[in-house]
Design an enzyme around this catalytic site. Structure first.
Site, PDB file in Angstrom:
ATOM      1  N   HIS A 228      -7.340  13.617  -0.023  1.00  0.00           N
ATOM      2  CA  HIS A 228      -6.929  12.210   0.027  1.00  0.00           C
ATOM      3  C   HIS A 228      -5.591  12.069   0.737  1.00  0.00           C
ATOM      4  O   HIS A 228      -5.368  11.121   1.488  1.00  0.00           O
ATOM      5  CB  HIS A 228      -6.860  11.620  -1.388  1.00  0.00           C
ATOM      6  CG  HIS A 228      -8.199  11.545  -2.069  1.00  0.00           C
ATOM      7  ND1 HIS A 228      -9.309  11.004  -1.458  1.00  0.00           N
ATOM      8  CD2 HIS A 228      -8.611  11.954  -3.302  1.00  0.00           C
ATOM      9  CE1 HIS A 228     -10.347  11.081  -2.287  1.00  0.00           C
ATOM     10  NE2 HIS A 228      -9.953  11.656  -3.407  1.00  0.00           N
TER      11      HIS A 228
ATOM     12  N   ASP B 233     -14.765   8.233   4.246  1.00  0.00           N
ATOM     13  CA  ASP B 233     -15.500   9.152   3.375  1.00  0.00           C
ATOM     14  C   ASP B 233     -15.302  10.605   3.796  1.00  0.00           C
ATOM     15  O   ASP B 233     -15.197  10.903   4.984  1.00  0.00           O
ATOM     16  CB  ASP B 233     -16.990   8.791   3.423  1.00  0.00           C
ATOM     17  CG  ASP B 233     -17.743   9.322   2.218  1.00  0.00           C
ATOM     18  OD1 ASP B 233     -17.114   9.910   1.319  1.00  0.00           O
ATOM     19  OD2 ASP B 233     -18.971   9.152   2.173  1.00  0.00           O
TER      20      ASP B 233
ATOM     21  N   LEU C 235      -1.853  -7.078  13.679  1.00  0.00           N
ATOM     22  CA  LEU C 235      -3.059  -6.579  13.009  1.00  0.00           C
ATOM     23  C   LEU C 235      -3.032  -6.902  11.509  1.00  0.00           C
ATOM     24  O   LEU C 235      -2.019  -6.684  10.835  1.00  0.00           O
ATOM     25  CB  LEU C 235      -3.135  -5.056  13.193  1.00  0.00           C
ATOM     26  CG  LEU C 235      -4.240  -4.335  12.417  1.00  0.00           C
ATOM     27  CD1 LEU C 235      -5.613  -4.626  13.025  1.00  0.00           C
ATOM     28  CD2 LEU C 235      -3.992  -2.821  12.405  1.00  0.00           C
TER      29      LEU C 235
HETATM   30  C1  FPP Z   1     -13.822   8.953  -0.063  1.00  0.00           C
HETATM   31  O1  FPP Z   1     -13.775  10.342  -0.003  1.00  0.00           O
HETATM   32  C2  FPP Z   1     -12.485   8.421  -0.141  1.00  0.00           C
HETATM   33  C3  FPP Z   1     -11.977   7.690  -1.182  1.00  0.00           C
HETATM   34  C4  FPP Z   1     -12.736   7.340  -2.374  1.00  0.00           C
HETATM   35  C5  FPP Z   1     -10.599   7.219  -1.172  1.00  0.00           C
HETATM   36  C6  FPP Z   1     -10.048   6.814   0.159  1.00  0.00           C
HETATM   37  C7  FPP Z   1      -8.599   6.730  -0.002  1.00  0.00           C
HETATM   38  C8  FPP Z   1      -7.652   7.150   0.862  1.00  0.00           C
HETATM   39  C9  FPP Z   1      -7.905   7.676   2.211  1.00  0.00           C
HETATM   40  C10 FPP Z   1      -6.210   7.118   0.472  1.00  0.00           C
HETATM   41  C11 FPP Z   1      -5.736   5.990  -0.356  1.00  0.00           C
HETATM   42  C12 FPP Z   1      -5.783   4.710   0.322  1.00  0.00           C
HETATM   43  C13 FPP Z   1      -4.710   4.016   0.727  1.00  0.00           C
HETATM   44  C14 FPP Z   1      -4.872   2.648   1.324  1.00  0.00           C
HETATM   45  C15 FPP Z   1      -3.354   4.568   0.638  1.00  0.00           C
HETATM   46  P1  FPP Z   1     -14.483  11.179  -1.161  1.00  0.00           P
HETATM   47  O2  FPP Z   1     -13.448  11.579  -2.133  1.00  0.00           O
HETATM   48  O3  FPP Z   1     -15.607  10.386  -1.717  1.00  0.00           O
HETATM   49  O4  FPP Z   1     -14.991  12.418  -0.363  1.00  0.00           O
HETATM   50  P2  FPP Z   1     -16.273  13.279  -0.696  1.00  0.00           P
HETATM   51  O5  FPP Z   1     -17.460  12.409  -0.479  1.00  0.00           O
HETATM   52  O6  FPP Z   1     -16.170  14.379   0.284  1.00  0.00           O
HETATM   53  O7  FPP Z   1     -16.119  13.754  -2.122  1.00  0.00           O
END
Ligand code: FPP
Length: 248
Positions: free
Chosen positions: A44, A27, A138
């Protein structure tokens, strides 16, 4: 929990035990980007860099399963360009990283409604599964189009259908039957959940599998989650007194 076989890195860090299964809610990507005046997608992208390090570290420290919340069933509600960006990032990740993951013995699994994904994502998922299916290192278990309640409902449907077919006595359904009907069949329960960015919620992540998990909520945003931070969490984890509802 594996108390006997410690890897060199685990020993170096002073670990006596290593969680078998770690769940990660990555997050804070959006906030990381916004703080820098960048578009959310840059967050991201930075998050994927962190992910690469976390996978490597998990493998080196001897964790057996790393479950990652990549895209929830609720994430479709985000603006279309962000959804599209995340979907593209996933495909990119799978094609670009798979050789290195494969070389490190990583086996990819997925949990979620994969069949409902657009064709390119579906194809990339199949590619990752096929390419790493014989690996014994893993397990990287990626939650994609995933929601824990939907997972439990799906398991219930599967068990009910088996009962209707006469293959299962409904009165004999046990906790293990449910465990075996989840996406995570055959995997150990989650020992440790890490959610970055200071948010303290499970957000429909692995509700059944986390029954006795320990929780860590580091304040750092996911792109800033470092190996040092991860090591700190693992060191704290081994201090926790896990009683599973009993006494010691
Ligand atoms: C939360 O941050 C994150 C996500 C919803 C996406 C997580 C995805 C990745 C790290 C990359 C894609 C995954 C793979 C496996 C390649 P947020 O956007 O909710 O952050 P915020 O709360 O600050 O808005």
């Amino acid at each position: 929990m594996d108390e006997i076989q410690l890897t060199p890195l685990a020993r170096e860090l002073g670990l006596r035990l290593v969680p078998a299964h770690v769940g990660v809610i990555m997050d804070g990507n959006g906030r990381w980007a916004q703080k820098r005046g960048m578009p959310r997608m840059m967050g991201h992208r930075a998050g994927v860099e962190t992910l690469r390090d976390v996978i490597r570290f998990s493998s080196d420290v001897g964790i057996q399963v790393l479950s990652l919340y990549a895209f929830s069933t609720e994430n479709w509600k985000r603006p279309a360009d962000e959804v599209g960006g995340l979907m593209r990032l996933l495909v990119e990740f799978l094609y670009k990283e798979i050789d290195e993951l494969d070389a490190n013995g990583v086996r990819i699994r997925f949990m979620g409604d994969i069949d409902a994904l657009p064709a390119p994502q579906h194809k990339a998922v199949e590619y990752g599964l096929e390419k790493t299916k014989d690996n014994t290192g893993l397990i990287v278990n990626i939650a994609l189009n995933y929601g824990a309640r939907a997972e439990i409902a799906r398991a219930a449907r599967e068990l009910a259908a088996a009962a209707v077919r006469g293959e299962l006595d409904a009165a004999a359904i046990t906790e293990q039957s449910v465990t075996d009907a989840l996406y995570t069949a055959g995997l150990p329960d989650v020992d440790l959940v890490i959610r970055t960015s200071g948010e303290m919620r499970l957000s429909n992540f692995m509700l059944y599998q986390c029954s006795y998990a320990e929780f860590y909520f580091p304040e750092v945003l996911w792109p800033d989650f470092s190996k040092e931070e991860y090591a700190k969490v693992l060191l704290q984890f081994q201090q926790r007194d896990r009683r599973y509802g009993g006494v010691k």
